[in-house]
Design an enzyme around this catalytic site. Structure first.
Site, PDB file in Angstrom:
ATOM      1  N   ASP A  46       0.831  -1.203   0.000  1.00 53.17           N
ATOM      2  CA  ASP A  46       0.000   0.000   0.000  1.00 53.17           C
ATOM      3  C   ASP A  46       0.866   1.254   0.000  1.00 53.17           C
ATOM      4  OD1 ASP A  46      -2.397   1.400  -0.012  1.00 53.17           O
ATOM      5  OD2 ASP A  46      -3.259   0.234   1.635  1.00 53.17           O
ATOM      6  N   ASP A 106     -10.408   1.351  -3.407  1.00 53.02           N
ATOM      7  CA  ASP A 106     -10.820   0.920  -2.072  1.00 53.02           C
ATOM      8  C   ASP A 106     -12.325   0.717  -1.982  1.00 53.02           C
ATOM      9  OD1 ASP A 106      -8.353   0.767  -0.870  1.00 53.02           O
ATOM     10  OD2 ASP A 106      -8.393   2.806  -0.072  1.00 53.02           O
TER      11      ASP A 106
END
Length: 729
Positions: free
Chosen positions: A459, A523
């Site tokens: 990430d 997301d």
């Protein structure tokens, strides 16, 4: 000097050297094997203009009176000041070609500058090009920009690019091409949620399956610009460049700077043709994870069904809970179990711990081994979430090495240097600093060496604003240092796959995809939002590289509620998985979920090797898309399609929809796959007194009939979908 002529898969590139520059005569449709003498192409010279022809050069420059953006901007720095050699007069010194690869050299001896251009026209028609500028002088030369551009034909009158935000990445916007410059600038220090994955110019009204399209993509994960530049005589170029900070690249004598690669595709058949060119390039890479398909390349392992723990447990890491989740996942047919954020020291929420890449002994007294053993003993791979480029101020590493934190000041943080504002409670660790880089490499490498980890979800959760090293802007060097980190970890641990996640889809580009095996598109797991996100991500990136998960019934990010069938069909056309506490899925819903996992496994080879097909529908309340096998095989599934109800329609019934992409002369059987009357979601999916006949009994027709006459579609409720397959007869 003979012209340079490259041809592949219906695309050709023709460059003439008659003007002394590398002039792009043509980039587009194949011109055939024989070329005429190009002398007759010399155009007129108009009144009240420069008394010479202005070429459409590979490197547009002001010295040739190009009045748009010059390709090279910079100046020489001398002891008397700077600003010298601000305008180059580059002329061709060499041109060499071998097959579909070429190198062109240009130089300005007076300015002490040379530029080498490498070009490759790949098998599927995708053109790859980059420039390298070299300082041949005796004093430093500051590079402000080196852009890579290509001309488009005069009938390209519309421009399409993409924009977005967090949880709404990659949405299209269109406009007419007009005189002037349209620039999309990314100053995020990463690719950015609003970055345009592609810059496309096309003929009037070009669509999914019709119209001529010229498109470019800049393979770079840092600051960048993409643009269309139309000068007064009507000529248009499209291209892109790295966006450099003040004095970010200064070339000492003999040094060079190489641009990111610009990838360019031409299609005579709309946007699907652009996708085919990109997919062909991706799937021909030696390290690409290929399914067993008739590609002529060795087959890799199928893309495994994933379960990610984030929306199941968040930061609540408990061994017993996670083993229960692993049991439930294995029962459904999951093949890869990924432990998300929350496993390392001090990480009970998102305020602390980033940078301390040690397993938290208070949560995991025996390390991660008990969970990893539980996962692998159930036949699943184990994956782990990391964020190596970031740091919390509340971390041991930040307290010990405050000078490793990126900031705009030359002074270290511990000496009072100002830091950028926090973003999601975090800062950036300075990978340009060799000590910081080696610390991060050593910690992540130690995790991989000490644990049976097959997969990293990597990430990167903030923009790199006010990003500097030693008081100077350093996004350029930080991006290269991050690339080196990926590259060296892959060398040290070649069996580990890496997913690029960046607040979801904020780092999606061919630069990062050269180093990773998958991207997390967003997301947002809301299936309605994902329909658009995945469609436009898939314009460039093939589905086997796009993580696509079934989220909970009610979306974490939008609070929308969707049936399982809609969520699953949406997730099916990607690298399929779940991000959901599946322990609570029971009864008929669990049977349905298990069946959907089986459908993915049954069709993933086709989904991950087939050609993309997106129908051009008059009613935008619906979408029809799918994948078609490169070559139909009798008795095998030749295509898999989804028809999707996006919203209510103005029409009482959807009518017939053409099913494109099939062999016009071949016969096929069409059958509904999911949901069917035995499935729990079937009644919610339609509002109709009677379904179309083929929905219950199937249909047989040739590809031409299916494309031109089409199939009457059922009356789908909004935010519902139907999956159907096409079998070659």
């Amino acid at each position: 000097m003979d012209p340079l002529y490259l041809r592949s898969a219906g695309t050709s590139l023709l460059i003439s050297f008659n003007s002394g520059e590398a002039e792009v005569i043509h980039w587009g449709a194949d011109l055939g094997a024989e070329l005429p003498d190009l002398g007759f192409l010399a155009g007129p010279i108009g009144p009240s203009s420069v008394d010479a022809r202005v070429p459409s050069a590979l490197l547009p420059q002001a010295s040739s009176s190009w009045r748009g953006r010059p390709a090279l901007r910079g100046h020489r720095i001398t002891g008397d000041g700077s600003g010298f050699d601000f305008s180059t007069r580059l002329r061709v010194t060499s041109a060499n070609a071998e097959g579909r690869t070429a190198t062109i050299g240009q130089a300005d001896a007076d300015a002490g500058i040379s530029v080498s251009t490498s070009l490759t026209l790949h098998d599927g028609g995708l053109l790859e090009l980059r420039h390298t500028v070299t300082n041949d002088g005796t004093t430093p030369f500051q590079v402000d920009e080196l852009a890579t551009v290509l001309p488009v034909a005069p009938d390209a009158v519309e421009l399409l690019d993409l924009t977005g935000r967090w949880c709404r990445e990659r949405h299209p916007q269109r406009q007419r091409i007009q005189q002037g410059t349209w620039v999309r600038t990314g100053r995020h220090g990463r690719t950015g949620h609003d970055s345009s994955l592609i810059f496309a110019a096309g003929t009037e009204g070009f669509g999914n399956r019709h119209g001529k399209v010229w498109a470019t993509h800049l393979a770079w994960s840092g600051n960048h610009e993409q643009f269309a530049d139309t000068i007064g005589d009507g000529r248009t170029v499209i291209g892109g460049s790295e966006l450099l900070g003040p004095a970010e690249v200064i070339l000492e004598p003999g040094a060079g700077y190489t641009t990111p690669a610009l990838f360019a595709a031409y299609s005579a058949h709309g946007l699907d043709g652009i996708s085919e060119a990109f997919y062909s390039w991706f799937r021909s890479r030696p390290h690409h994870v290929l399914p067993a398909a008739s590609t002529g390349l060795p087959a890799g392992k199928p893309r495994p069904v994933v379960l990610n723990t984030w929306e199941a447990v968040y930061f609540d890491h408990n061994l017993d809970t996670l083993v229960e989740l692993a049991d439930s996942a294995a029962d459904l047919g999951v093949e890869r179990f990924v432990l998300d954020d929350g496993w390392f020291r001090g990480r009970r929420d998102d305020h602390a711990g980033l940078g301390d890449w040690y397993v938290d002994e208070t949560v995991w007294p025996d390390g991660l081994a008990p969970l990893i053993d539980a996962v692998t003993s159930r036949g699943m791979e184990f994956g782990l979430w990391v964020e190596p480029e970031m740091v919390n101020l509340d971390s041991d590493v930040a307290r010990a090495h405050p000078d490793w934190i990126v900031g705009p000041s030359a002074a270290a943080h511990k000496d009072g240097g100002r830091l950028p504002l926090e973003w999601r409670n975090q800062h950036v660790i300075d990978l340009v600093n060799p000590e910081a880089w080696h610390y991060v490499f050593d910690r992540i490498s130690a995790l991989l060496s000490g644990n049976n980890i097959s997969y990293l979800k990597w990430d990167q959760n903030r923009d790199l604003v006010e990003h500097g090293h030693a008081g100077r802007p350093s996004v350029h060097e930080q991006t290269l240092a991050a690339y080196r980190l990926f590259d060296e970890l892959r060398k040290a641990h070649p069996g580990v796959e890496i997913e690029s996640c960046s607040s979801g889809g904020a780092r999606v580009d061919l630069g990062i995809l050269g180093r990773t095996d998958r991207i997390w598109a967003s997301d947002c797991n809301d299936a309605l939002e994902r329909q658009a996100i995945q469609r436009w991500t898939g314009l460039v990136v093939p589905p086997e590289l796009v993580g696509s998960h079934i989220g909970p019934t009610t979306s974490h990010t939008t609070a929308r509620t969707h049936d399982l069938s809609f969520r699953a069909i949406t997730a099916l056309f990607g690298h399929f998985g779940m991000e959901w506490d599946v322990r609570g899925v029971q009864g008929k819903e669990r049977e349905e979920l298990r069946r959907l996992v089986g459908l993915y496994k049954e069709h993933r080879d086709l989904i991950h090797s087939g050609l993309p097909v997106h129908a051009d529908l008059a009613d935008d309340a619906f979408q029809l898309y799918g994948v078609v096998a490169p070559a139909p095989v009798e008795g095998a599934t030749a295509a898999l399609f989804a028809v999707v109800g996006m919203r209510t329609s103005a029409s009482e019934t959807p009518g017939r929809m053409g099913v494109p992409g099939l062999d016009g002369e071949r016969s096929y059987r069409v059958e509904a796959v999911f949901p069917t009357p035995v499935d729990a979601d079937y009644a919610h999916t339609f509002t109709q007194v009677q379904p179309p006949a083929w929905l219950a009994g199937g249909a047989v027709a040739n590809g031409r009939f299916l494309a031109e006459v089409g199939l009457p579609m059922p009356m789908l409720n909004p935010e519902h979908a139907l999956l159907f397959k096409v079998t070659a007869l």
